[in-house]
Scaffold this active site. Structure first.
Site, PDB file in Angstrom:
ATOM      1  N   CYS A 104      48.537  18.715  59.095  1.00 10.46           N
ATOM      2  CA  CYS A 104      49.428  17.658  59.090  1.00 10.46           C
ATOM      3  C   CYS A 104      48.743  16.464  59.611  1.00 10.46           C
ATOM      4  O   CYS A 104      47.507  16.353  59.300  1.00 10.46           O
ATOM      5  CB  CYS A 104      50.552  18.054  60.030  1.00 10.46           C
ATOM      6  SG  CYS A 104      50.233  18.351  61.631  1.00 10.46           S
ATOM      7  N   TRP A 105      49.072  15.681  60.435  1.00 13.62           N
ATOM      8  CA  TRP A 105      48.429  14.248  60.850  1.00 13.62           C
ATOM      9  C   TRP A 105      47.260  14.688  61.606  1.00 13.62           C
ATOM     10  O   TRP A 105      46.269  14.451  61.532  1.00 13.62           O
ATOM     11  CB  TRP A 105      49.375  13.406  61.190  1.00 13.62           C
ATOM     12  CG  TRP A 105      48.542  12.385  62.292  1.00 13.62           C
ATOM     13  CD1 TRP A 105      48.912  11.685  63.385  1.00 13.62           C
ATOM     14  CD2 TRP A 105      47.596  11.570  61.631  1.00 13.62           C
ATOM     15  NE1 TRP A 105      47.906  10.806  63.670  1.00 13.62           N
ATOM     16  CE2 TRP A 105      47.220  10.449  62.750  1.00 13.62           C
ATOM     17  CE3 TRP A 105      46.964  11.385  60.410  1.00 13.62           C
ATOM     18  CZ2 TRP A 105      46.219   9.425  62.408  1.00 13.62           C
ATOM     19  CZ3 TRP A 105      46.049  10.075  60.303  1.00 13.62           C
ATOM     20  CH2 TRP A 105      45.552   9.523  61.284  1.00 13.62           C
TER      21      TRP A 105
END
Length: 351
Positions: A104-105
């Site tokens: 993800c981020w």
């Protein structure tokens, strides 16, 4: 058993037999992502905003409670998508089980949740430590290195991109900047091309190309201005290019004009006029008006003649020593016509 994690260095070293799963929202993925990554969003753009607001304004626990129904409804589709991607990868590499890397981020709850469910189902899964943010730091670090480059220069219409493609066929190391940018460089460079990537996505693609060539001597790159359409070559890489020898292929004007006609002559008049108007300030009012008139009258070759003279002047100006980043050395290479095969041989024979 907890899902195994992988750091960025080991992730880069995995090579090709890997399925990269980006669980960020569609908007984040569309802006920029790891090249070759598949999009498997845990939340839609709207859901991400709702969960994020709850996390900031209330608590982590409140955000998780709001997120769970969003997550639950997507589980089956997620598993089936990964199954499909694994089946495709196995066809490419029979007998090998691809590794699934989820990110993800920042390597937080989104990737942890998806990695957990995929691991529970039975896939071989790794969670990328630091997520896409760590990958971006790696991308930027690639621009701080110095590369051994050979620059292919030449006036517009010299068939430089076609020469590079011919060199690729002959197994010479090449980085095709215009291919990465989906743009051919001039005001007409977007015609017939796919949409350009964002600046961030262009940098991601360029970093991968540079990394693959880091240990190789004499990598061919086309001479470009720093801006290619809407994207910019990073400052350090552009300086690296300017500090490399430029081999300038010199081809007669009429030959180049005919080549440009073969590539752009069949586009509709409105597209050609629109591209011409993009450079009217630099082209000048009278020449712009005359070129547009030629296009409207169907005399496209005459219009391109005006434009080609403009680009020749522009190229010469940017080659001069008084520009911000001058070329360190230019070696002329004479050619009779635009012939990618013959001219690639000329370039390949250079020491």
């Amino acid at each position: 058993m907890a899902v195994q994690q992988i750091n960025l260095e080991d992730f880069i070293a995995l090579g090709n037999n890997v399925i990269i799963v980006d669980v960020r929202s569609p908007g984040e993925y569309e802006h920029a992502h790891i090249p070759s990554a598949f999009s498997l969003p845990l939340f839609t753009n709207e859901e991400r905003a709702i969960v994020g607001t709850s996390y900031k304004q209330k608590s982590r626990e409140a955000a998780i409670k709001i997120a769970l129904p969003f997550f639950g409804s997507k589980l089956l589709d997620m598993i089936e998508n990964v199954e499909k991607w694994i089946a495709i990868e196995k066809k490419k590499n029979p007998g090998q089980q691809p590794t699934v890397v989820v990110h993800c981020w920042r390597g937080g709850m989104r990737s942890a949740a998806v990695a957990w469910i995929l691991d529970l189902y039975g896939f071989k899964v790794l969670q990328l430590i630091g997520g896409y943010k760590a990958y971006r730091n790696w991308v930027l670090s690639q621009f701080q290195k110095n590369y051994s480059l050979k620059i292919l220069g030449g006036f517009t219409g010299s068939g430089k991109t076609e020469i590079l493609h011919e060199l690729i066929k002959r197994n010479y190391p090449v980085i095709d900047l215009e291919g990465l940018a989906n743009h051919k460089g001039s005001a007409f460079g977007a015609l017939g091309q796919a949409a350009q990537p964002s600046q961030e996505m262009f940098e991601n693609k360029l970093a991968v190309a540079l990394y693959s060539m880091a240990a190789i001597e004499n990598v061919w790159v086309e001479d470009e201005s720093q801006r290619i359409g809407t994207v910019m070559i990073p400052n350090t890489i552009f300086t690296n290019m300017r500090n490399s020898i430029c081999y300038f292929i010199s081809i007669p004007f009429e030959e180049r004009l005919n080549f440009i006609m073969s590539g752009y002559g069949n586009f509709d008049a409105e597209s050609l006029k629109s591209a011409t108007l993009r450079i009217q300030k630099r082209l000048g009012g009278l020449e712009t008006k005359t070129a547009i008139q030629h296009i409207e009258e169907g005399n496209v070759k005459a219009a391109f003649g005006i434009l080609l003279k403009y680009y020749d002047r522009w190229y010469e100006k940017n080659a001069q020593a008084n520009v911000a980043t001058p070329k360190i050395k230019v070696v002329p290479v004479q050619a009779e016509k635009v012939d990618p095969i013959a001219n690639a041989t000329k370039m390949g024979d250079l020491n």
